[in-house]
Motif scaffolding. Structure first.
Motif, short mmCIF file in Angstrom:
data_model
loop_
_atom_site.label_atom_id
_atom_site.label_comp_id
_atom_site.label_asym_id
_atom_site.label_seq_id
_atom_site.Cartn_x
_atom_site.Cartn_y
_atom_site.Cartn_z
N PHE A 9 0.90 -1.01 0.00
CA PHE A 9 -0.33 -0.14 0.22
C PHE A 9 0.49 0.91 0.19
O PHE A 9 2.08 1.42 0.84
CB PHE A 9 -0.78 -0.03 0.96
CG PHE A 9 -1.58 -1.12 0.98
CD1 PHE A 9 -3.09 -1.13 0.35
CD2 PHE A 9 -1.20 -2.48 1.77
CE1 PHE A 9 -3.64 -2.12 0.26
CE2 PHE A 9 -2.50 -3.26 2.40
CZ PHE A 9 -3.37 -3.60 1.06
N THR A 10 0.29 2.43 -0.74
CA THR A 10 1.16 2.96 -0.23
C THR A 10 0.97 4.48 0.13
O THR A 10 0.08 4.62 1.57
CB THR A 10 0.81 3.99 -1.87
OG1 THR A 10 -0.42 4.90 -1.95
CG2 THR A 10 0.74 3.16 -3.56
N LEU A 11 1.79 5.47 0.32
CA LEU A 11 2.08 6.12 1.77
C LEU A 11 0.09 6.97 1.82
O LEU A 11 -0.32 7.02 2.70
CB LEU A 11 3.12 7.37 1.47
CG LEU A 11 2.95 8.11 3.00
CD1 LEU A 11 3.21 7.11 3.85
CD2 LEU A 11 4.59 9.05 2.56
N GLY A 12 -0.14 7.75 0.40
CA GLY A 12 -0.92 7.87 0.28
C GLY A 12 -2.28 7.15 0.90
O GLY A 12 -3.26 7.65 2.05
N GLN A 13 -2.29 5.66 0.40
CA GLN A 13 -3.60 5.37 0.67
C GLN A 13 -3.75 5.35 2.40
O GLN A 13 -4.09 4.97 3.46
CB GLN A 13 -3.42 3.89 0.20
CG GLN A 13 -3.47 3.63 -1.31
CD GLN A 13 -3.80 2.58 -1.70
OE1 GLN A 13 -2.29 1.42 -1.73
NE2 GLN A 13 -4.49 1.12 -2.58
N ILE A 120 -4.73 21.37 -3.62
CA ILE A 120 -4.18 21.29 -4.92
C ILE A 120 -2.93 21.25 -5.13
O ILE A 120 -2.60 20.72 -6.47
CB ILE A 120 -4.22 23.45 -5.47
CG1 ILE A 120 -6.07 23.32 -5.32
CG2 ILE A 120 -4.02 23.85 -6.68
CD1 ILE A 120 -6.38 24.40 -5.40
N ILE A 121 -2.35 21.62 -4.27
CA ILE A 121 -0.37 21.86 -3.93
C ILE A 121 -0.62 19.60 -4.14
O ILE A 121 0.10 19.53 -4.45
CB ILE A 121 0.09 21.64 -2.69
CG1 ILE A 121 -0.05 23.59 -2.37
CG2 ILE A 121 1.67 21.16 -2.42
CD1 ILE A 121 0.19 24.22 -1.53
N GLY A 133 -4.73 15.70 0.69
CA GLY A 133 -3.94 16.95 0.54
C GLY A 133 -4.97 18.08 1.96
O GLY A 133 -4.99 19.08 2.36
N ILE A 134 -6.48 17.35 1.62
CA ILE A 134 -6.95 18.54 2.47
C ILE A 134 -7.44 18.52 4.03
O ILE A 134 -7.58 18.82 5.04
CB ILE A 134 -8.98 17.78 1.84
CG1 ILE A 134 -9.36 18.73 0.57
CG2 ILE A 134 -9.94 18.17 3.00
CD1 ILE A 134 -10.22 17.47 -0.06
N GLY A 135 -6.71 16.48 4.18
CA GLY A 135 -7.11 16.27 5.61
C GLY A 135 -5.74 17.72 6.71
O GLY A 135 -5.43 17.78 7.30
N VAL A 136 -4.33 17.41 5.62
CA VAL A 136 -3.03 18.56 6.05
C VAL A 136 -3.62 19.76 6.32
O VAL A 136 -3.11 20.62 7.01
CB VAL A 136 -1.87 18.04 4.97
CG1 VAL A 136 -1.04 19.28 5.65
CG2 VAL A 136 -1.59 15.98 5.28
N GLY A 137 -4.40 20.13 5.22
CA GLY A 137 -4.90 21.47 5.28
C GLY A 137 -5.97 21.62 6.87
O GLY A 137 -6.25 22.71 6.78
N VAL A 138 -6.73 20.51 6.83
CA VAL A 138 -7.41 21.01 7.59
C VAL A 138 -6.79 20.90 9.57
O VAL A 138 -6.81 21.86 10.22
CB VAL A 138 -8.30 19.59 8.18
CG1 VAL A 138 -9.37 19.50 9.08
CG2 VAL A 138 -9.23 19.53 7.24
N LEU A 139 -5.45 19.90 9.21
CA LEU A 139 -4.71 20.24 10.51
C LEU A 139 -3.61 21.64 10.86
O LEU A 139 -3.83 22.43 11.51
CB LEU A 139 -3.65 18.74 10.25
CG LEU A 139 -3.08 18.96 11.27
CD1 LEU A 139 -2.98 18.99 13.04
CD2 LEU A 139 -1.23 17.60 10.97
N VAL A 140 -3.82 21.90 9.84
CA VAL A 140 -2.93 23.45 9.37
C VAL A 140 -3.85 24.59 9.52
O VAL A 140 -3.41 25.65 10.68
CB VAL A 140 -2.20 23.75 8.24
CG1 VAL A 140 -1.80 25.27 7.99
CG2 VAL A 140 -1.20 22.74 7.55
N SER A 141 -4.76 24.49 9.25
CA SER A 141 -6.63 25.31 9.69
C SER A 141 -6.24 25.06 10.87
O SER A 141 -6.53 26.50 11.48
CB SER A 141 -7.80 25.11 8.79
OG SER A 141 -7.46 25.24 7.80
N MET A 142 -6.93 24.22 11.95
CA MET A 142 -6.52 24.02 13.22
C MET A 142 -5.68 25.39 13.63
O MET A 142 -5.57 26.10 15.44
CB MET A 142 -7.01 22.75 13.80
CG MET A 142 -7.68 22.02 13.60
SD MET A 142 -7.92 20.34 13.24
CE MET A 142 -7.67 20.01 14.82
#
Length: 314
Positions: A9-13, A120-121, A133-142
Motif C-alpha cells: 500500500f502506498t503512503l497516500g493510502q 491543489i498542492i 491534501g485536504i486532511g493536511v489542510g484541515v490540520l494546518v487550519s486548526m
C-alpha cells in the motif's frame, strides 16, 4: 497494523486511512454525546446511527464487506424512521461571536483557503492525492485558528465537529452515497438504455441537437442524482459519446463544459445536500428551499451560455 507496515500500500493510502479513522472517532464521539444527552428526544436511535457510521468509517477496512453492508443497512433504519435527532446544541452567543470577529476579522477566511490550497498542492506536486491534501489542510487550519485565539483548543474543535454533525444529521451522509451512485448506475446499464432512448429523438448526425440534449441531460441527471460527477458517467456513455463525440466534437471542451452543465443542476436540487441543504441547517434558515430559490435564475442563464459556448467552439 499489517496494513500500515505493508509495502503493498502506498503512503497516500495509509495517510488517507488515518484520516478516515479520525473521522470515525469523531463520529463515535457524536454517538456517545447524543446518547448521554438528556435533551435528545431519541438518544438511543441517534447514538445507533452515529455509532454504526463511526464503526464503518474508522474500521471498515478491517471488517468483511458483507458485514459492512449489513451495518450500513442497519444504520439507515433510524434515519428512515426520522429518529436521528439533535440534542443540546452548545453554540457561542452573538456577543462571543462579535467579540471574536473583532479580534480575528477577515483573517477567518485564511484557514478555509488553506484547505483548498493544500488539496491543489498535494494533487499537483505529490503522489499522495488531493484528499490527503485536504486532511493536511484541515490540520494546518486548526493550528492557524489556535494561533488566532488560544481559546481554540482541541476540545473546542471536537465539540464543534459534533455540533455540526448533530445539526446536519443523516443528510451529512448524502454526498458520499451520491458519489457512488454514478458507478452503480453505469454498472447497471443505465447509460446504454439512455443511448437507446435518445436515438429516437436526436436526428442522426446533428451534433448541435446532441450538444443541447447532452447539456440538458447533465443538468437534469445531476438534479436527480445530486452530484455532477455521478451524472457525467451515465450521461457521457448514453448521450455524449454516441451523439456528440462520435461526430468529431472536441472531447476536452465537451467534457469540461458538460461537467459544469451538471453544476447548473447542482444549484437547483435539494439532492445536492452539501451545497443547498447543509448550509440551510448550519445557518438555521427558516426556508429550507431558500438557497435553491435564489439560484434558479443564475442556473438557467448559465446553462444557456454553456450550450451556446459548446455549439460555437465544438
Amino acid at each position: 497494523m499489517s496494513f500500515f507496515t505493508s509495502a503493498d500500500f502506498t503512503l497516500g493510502q495509509k495517510l488517507l486511512e488515518v484520516i478516515f479513522i479520525i473521522m470515525g472517532l469523531v463520529t463515535l464521539y457524536t454517538a456517545f454525546k447524543n446518547f448521554r444527552d438528556k435533551n435528545n428526544d431519541e438518544p438511543l436511535a441517534t447514538a445507533l446511527f452515529w455509532g454504526l457510521l463511526g464503526i464503518v468509517l474508522a474500521f471498515g477496512r478491517w471488517i468483511p464487506d458483507k458485514v459492512n453492508g449489513l451495518i450500513i443497512i442497519l444504520m439507515t433504519i433510524p434515519a428512515i424512521l426520522g429518529k436521528v435527532k439533535a440534542g443540546t446544541v452548545e453554540k457561542p452567543t452573538e456577543l462571543q461571536m462579535e467579540e471574536r470577529f473583532q479580534k480575528i476579522g477577515m483573517k477567518i477566511f485564511i484557514p478555509a483557503l488553506t484547505m483548498g490550497l493544500f488539496a491543489i498542492i498535494f494533487a499537483i506536486f505529490t503522489d499522495l492525492g488531493a484528499l490527503v491534501g485536504i486532511g493536511v489542510g484541515v490540520l494546518v487550519s486548526m493550528i492557524l485558528l489556535m494561533v488566532y485565539d488560544r481559546r481554540n483548543t482541541p476540545t473546542v474543535f471536537l465539540n464543534d465537529s459534533e455540533r455540526m454533525l448533530s445539526m446536519v444529521g443523516p443528510l451529512s451522509m448524502l454526498p458520499m452515497l451520491l458519489a457512488s451512485l454514478g458507478a452503480v448506475f453505469n454498472a447497471a446499464g443505465v447509460g446504454e438504455v439512455t443511448a437507446q432512448l435518445f436515438s429516437y429523438v436526436i436526428p442522426e448526425g446533428n451534433v448541435n441537437v446532441g450538444i443541447i440534449a447532452y447539456a440538458l441531460a447533465m443538468m437534469f441527471f445531476t438534479m436527480i442524482m445530486g452530484n455532477a460527477f455521478a451524472a457525467i458517467t451515465v450521461v457521457t456513455v448514453g448521450i455524449g459519446a454516441p451523439f456528440v463525440l462520435e461526430y468529431g466534437a472536441d472531447p476536452v471542451l465537451i467534457g469540461m463544459i458538460g461537467l459544469t452543465c451538471g453544476y447548473c443542476g447542482t444549484l437547483l436540487t435539494p439532492m445536492a445536500a452539501n451545497f443547498n441543504i447543509v448550509p440551510v441547517a448550519m445557518l438555521e434558515m427558516d426556508d429550507r428551499m431558500g438557497v435553491i430559490k435564489n439560484q434558479v435564475v443564475p442556473a438557467l442563464c448559465l446553462i444557456v451560455f454553456q450550450i451556446v459556448y459548446m455549439i460555437l467552439f465544438k
